[in-house]
Design a protein around this motif. Structure first.
Motif, PDB file in Angstrom:
ATOM      1  N   GLN A  89      22.506  74.972  73.962  1.00 14.72           N
ATOM      2  CA  GLN A  89      21.842  75.508  72.769  1.00 14.72           C
ATOM      3  C   GLN A  89      22.858  75.524  71.632  1.00 14.72           C
ATOM      4  OE1 GLN A  89      18.556  76.209  72.835  1.00 14.72           O
ATOM      5  NE2 GLN A  89      18.598  75.567  74.969  1.00 14.72           N
ATOM      6  N   VAL A  90      22.824  74.513  70.774  1.00 15.19           N
ATOM      7  CA  VAL A  90      23.829  74.400  69.716  1.00 15.19           C
ATOM      8  C   VAL A  90      23.492  75.397  68.603  1.00 15.19           C
ATOM      9  CG1 VAL A  90      25.043  72.867  68.148  1.00 15.19           C
ATOM     10  CG2 VAL A  90      24.223  71.993  70.322  1.00 15.19           C
ATOM     11  N   GLN A  91      23.699  76.662  68.926  1.00 15.34           N
ATOM     12  CA  GLN A  91      23.518  77.746  67.977  1.00 15.34           C
ATOM     13  C   GLN A  91      24.744  78.635  68.045  1.00 15.34           C
ATOM     14  OE1 GLN A  91      19.938  79.459  69.656  1.00 15.34           O
ATOM     15  NE2 GLN A  91      18.745  78.724  67.915  1.00 15.34           N
ATOM     16  N   LEU A  92      25.198  79.073  66.896  1.00 12.58           N
ATOM     17  CA  LEU A  92      26.343  79.972  66.873  1.00 12.58           C
ATOM     18  C   LEU A  92      25.985  81.249  66.108  1.00 12.58           C
ATOM     19  CD1 LEU A  92      29.223  77.377  66.379  1.00 12.58           C
ATOM     20  CD2 LEU A  92      28.545  78.542  68.476  1.00 12.58           C
ATOM     21  N   GLY A  93      26.220  81.260  64.806  1.00  8.24           N
ATOM     22  CA  GLY A  93      26.024  82.462  64.009  1.00  8.24           C
ATOM     23  C   GLY A  93      24.639  83.053  64.083  1.00  8.24           C
ATOM     24  N   SER A  94      23.616  82.207  64.188  1.00 10.04           N
ATOM     25  CA  SER A  94      22.240  82.717  64.222  1.00 10.04           C
ATOM     26  C   SER A  94      21.947  83.549  65.467  1.00 10.04           C
ATOM     27  CB  SER A  94      21.235  81.569  64.106  1.00 10.04           C
ATOM     28  OG  SER A  94      21.367  80.691  65.211  1.00 10.04           O
ATOM     29  N   VAL A  95      22.774  83.396  66.496  1.00  7.57           N
ATOM     30  CA  VAL A  95      22.622  84.210  67.708  1.00  7.57           C
ATOM     31  C   VAL A  95      23.893  85.029  67.961  1.00  7.57           C
ATOM     32  CG1 VAL A  95      20.849  82.803  68.817  1.00  7.57           C
ATOM     33  CG2 VAL A  95      23.259  82.223  69.159  1.00  7.57           C
ATOM     34  N   LEU A  96      24.613  85.287  66.869  1.00  5.17           N
ATOM     35  CA  LEU A  96      25.820  86.122  66.889  1.00  5.17           C
ATOM     36  C   LEU A  96      26.883  85.628  67.868  1.00  5.17           C
ATOM     37  CD1 LEU A  96      24.274  89.662  66.469  1.00  5.17           C
ATOM     38  CD2 LEU A  96      25.356  88.231  64.735  1.00  5.17           C
ATOM     39  N   ARG A  97      27.185  84.324  67.766  1.00  9.62           N
ATOM     40  CA  ARG A  97      28.281  83.744  68.538  1.00  9.62           C
ATOM     41  C   ARG A  97      29.247  83.062  67.579  1.00  9.62           C
ATOM     42  NH1 ARG A  97      26.085  80.177  73.462  1.00  9.62           N
ATOM     43  NH2 ARG A  97      24.987  79.138  71.778  1.00  9.62           N
ATOM     44  N   THR A  98      30.498  83.068  67.949  1.00 11.00           N
ATOM     45  CA  THR A  98      31.518  82.383  67.172  1.00 11.00           C
ATOM     46  C   THR A  98      32.397  81.581  68.125  1.00 11.00           C
ATOM     47  OG1 THR A  98      33.230  82.663  65.474  1.00 11.00           O
ATOM     48  CG2 THR A  98      33.185  84.309  67.242  1.00 11.00           C
ATOM     49  N   VAL A  99      33.013  80.509  67.598  1.00 11.95           N
ATOM     50  CA  VAL A  99      33.903  79.695  68.420  1.00 11.95           C
ATOM     51  C   VAL A  99      35.264  79.584  67.755  1.00 11.95           C
ATOM     52  CG1 VAL A  99      32.110  78.307  69.535  1.00 11.95           C
ATOM     53  CG2 VAL A  99      33.071  77.536  67.361  1.00 11.95           C
ATOM     54  N   GLY A 100      36.262  79.461  68.580  1.00 11.59           N
ATOM     55  CA  GLY A 100      37.612  79.102  68.164  1.00 11.59           C
ATOM     56  C   GLY A 100      37.995  77.920  69.041  1.00 11.59           C
ATOM     57  N   LEU A 101      38.042  76.712  68.457  1.00 10.96           N
ATOM     58  CA  LEU A 101      38.177  75.499  69.264  1.00 10.96           C
ATOM     59  C   LEU A 101      39.346  74.631  68.824  1.00 10.96           C
ATOM     60  CD1 LEU A 101      34.414  74.445  69.184  1.00 10.96           C
ATOM     61  CD2 LEU A 101      35.614  75.493  71.122  1.00 10.96           C
ATOM     62  N   SER A 102      39.967  74.012  69.793  1.00  9.86           N
ATOM     63  CA  SER A 102      40.843  72.870  69.552  1.00  9.86           C
ATOM     64  C   SER A 102      40.012  71.642  69.868  1.00  9.86           C
ATOM     65  CB  SER A 102      42.063  72.909  70.467  1.00  9.86           C
ATOM     66  OG  SER A 102      42.855  74.035  70.173  1.00  9.86           O
ATOM     67  N   PHE A 103      40.286  70.536  69.172  1.00 10.69           N
ATOM     68  CA  PHE A 103      39.522  69.325  69.436  1.00 10.69           C
ATOM     69  C   PHE A 103      40.430  68.108  69.456  1.00 10.69           C
ATOM     70  CE2 PHE A 103      39.237  69.862  64.798  1.00 10.69           C
ATOM     71  CZ  PHE A 103      39.619  68.615  64.327  1.00 10.69           C
ATOM     72  N   ALA A 104      39.962  67.098  70.161  1.00 10.21           N
ATOM     73  CA  ALA A 104      40.610  65.784  70.165  1.00 10.21           C
ATOM     74  C   ALA A 104      39.520  64.745  69.961  1.00 10.21           C
ATOM     75  CB  ALA A 104      41.339  65.530  71.480  1.00 10.21           C
ATOM     76  N   VAL A 105      39.830  63.750  69.141  1.00  6.03           N
ATOM     77  CA  VAL A 105      38.936  62.618  68.925  1.00  6.03           C
ATOM     78  C   VAL A 105      39.706  61.377  69.331  1.00  6.03           C
ATOM     79  CG1 VAL A 105      37.527  61.341  67.263  1.00  6.03           C
ATOM     80  CG2 VAL A 105      37.886  63.800  66.960  1.00  6.03           C
ATOM     81  N   LEU A 106      39.095  60.536  70.129  1.00  8.74           N
ATOM     82  CA  LEU A 106      39.764  59.361  70.669  1.00  8.74           C
ATOM     83  C   LEU A 106      38.843  58.155  70.553  1.00  8.74           C
ATOM     84  CD1 LEU A 106      42.319  58.406  72.117  1.00  8.74           C
ATOM     85  CD2 LEU A 106      41.275  59.100  74.263  1.00  8.74           C
ATOM     86  N   ARG A 107      39.425  57.030  70.109  1.00  7.38           N
ATOM     87  CA  ARG A 107      38.663  55.785  69.982  1.00  7.38           C
ATOM     88  C   ARG A 107      39.405  54.675  70.704  1.00  7.38           C
ATOM     89  NH1 ARG A 107      36.306  52.916  64.585  1.00  7.38           N
ATOM     90  NH2 ARG A 107      35.745  50.946  65.564  1.00  7.38           N
ATOM     91  N   GLY A 108      38.660  53.933  71.525  1.00 10.60           N
ATOM     92  CA  GLY A 108      39.247  52.805  72.238  1.00 10.60           C
ATOM     93  C   GLY A 108      38.214  52.108  73.096  1.00 10.60           C
ATOM     94  N   ASN A 109      38.643  51.068  73.772  1.00 11.81           N
ATOM     95  CA  ASN A 109      37.763  50.311  74.661  1.00 11.81           C
ATOM     96  C   ASN A 109      38.093  50.663  76.106  1.00 11.81           C
ATOM     97  OD1 ASN A 109      36.455  48.450  76.260  1.00 11.81           O
ATOM     98  ND2 ASN A 109      36.866  46.719  74.931  1.00 11.81           N
ATOM     99  N   PRO A 110      37.181  51.358  76.806  1.00 11.16           N
ATOM    100  CA  PRO A 110      37.453  51.759  78.184  1.00 11.16           C
ATOM    101  C   PRO A 110      37.123  50.693  79.225  1.00 11.16           C
ATOM    102  CG  PRO A 110      35.397  52.707  77.466  1.00 11.16           C
ATOM    103  CD  PRO A 110      35.960  51.944  76.290  1.00 11.16           C
ATOM    104  N   TYR A 111      36.697  49.506  78.786  1.00 13.23           N
ATOM    105  CA  TYR A 111      36.256  48.478  79.720  1.00 13.23           C
ATOM    106  C   TYR A 111      37.282  47.366  79.889  1.00 13.23           C
ATOM    107  CZ  TYR A 111      31.739  50.729  79.597  1.00 13.23           C
ATOM    108  OH  TYR A 111      30.736  51.653  79.708  1.00 13.23           O
ATOM    109  N   ASP A 112      37.120  46.603  80.962  1.00 13.68           N
ATOM    110  CA  ASP A 112      37.998  45.481  81.237  1.00 13.68           C
ATOM    111  C   ASP A 112      37.847  44.372  80.196  1.00 13.68           C
ATOM    112  OD1 ASP A 112      39.010  46.664  83.549  1.00 13.68           O
ATOM    113  OD2 ASP A 112      37.439  45.797  84.800  1.00 13.68           O
ATOM    114  N   LYS A 113      36.622  44.165  79.716  1.00 10.97           N
ATOM    115  CA  LYS A 113      36.348  43.098  78.763  1.00 10.97           C
ATOM    116  C   LYS A 113      36.464  43.612  77.329  1.00 10.97           C
ATOM    117  CE  LYS A 113      33.308  40.401  81.692  1.00 10.97           C
ATOM    118  NZ  LYS A 113      31.986  39.797  81.842  1.00 10.97           N
TER     119      LYS A 113
END
Length: 147
Positions: A89-113
């Motif tokens: 349920q991608v709800q935060l403030g509307s249901v009185l929840r807050t997050v403190g997050l670290s994130f990583a974004v990664l781009r690449g080709n995971p395949y052999d070809k």
């Protein structure tokens, strides 16, 4: 079309996120022609989490902001990761929840070809809970999408 075991993009995104030395991890990924970045975001608004991750990915050259399919793929990876963090349920403030997050974004080709092209992964780790100090617990999420 087989996944290469040494290039599992979701696993690498999580390991990058949880790494004690993310700069070393990023350098190793760059040697394999992958792109990545890390960052932090805290909010009661899901759209602010999305915006922070998108901004970091654009600033670090992981996606080209003028190419729609790249932004679109990133958006879906972020939303999938947020589903994990928020337990579907991608709800935060509307249901009185807050997050403190670290994130990583990664781009690449995971395949052999090489023809399989790039994929993008977003990993999130941190806390979620009521907006009262001490009323949170750990959470993690992962989203993967093709570009």
């Amino acid at each position: 079309m087989a996944l290469s075991k040494d290039r599992l993009i979701g696993r690498k995104a999580i390991l990058l996120l949880l790494s004690e030395d993310p700069d070393m991890q990023l350098n190793q990924l760059k040697e394999n022609n992958w792109k990545g970045c890390i960052g932090k975001v805290g909010s009661m608004d899901a759209h602010k989490v999305v915006a922070a991750i998108e901004t970091a990915a654009k600033k670090n050259g992981i996606i080209e902001s003028t190419i729609y399919r790249e932004s679109h793929a990133l958006y879906h990876a972020i939303m999938e990761a947020l589903h994990g963090v928020t337990r579907g349920q991608v709800q935060l403030g509307s249901v009185l929840r807050t997050v403190g997050l670290s994130f990583a974004v990664l781009r690449g080709n995971p395949y052999d070809k090489e023809q399989e092209g790039d994929w993008i992964a977003v990993s999130l780790y941190g806390t979620i809970g009521a907006p009262v100090k001490g009323s949170e617990h750990e959470t993690i999420g992962l989203g993967i999408n093709h570009i």
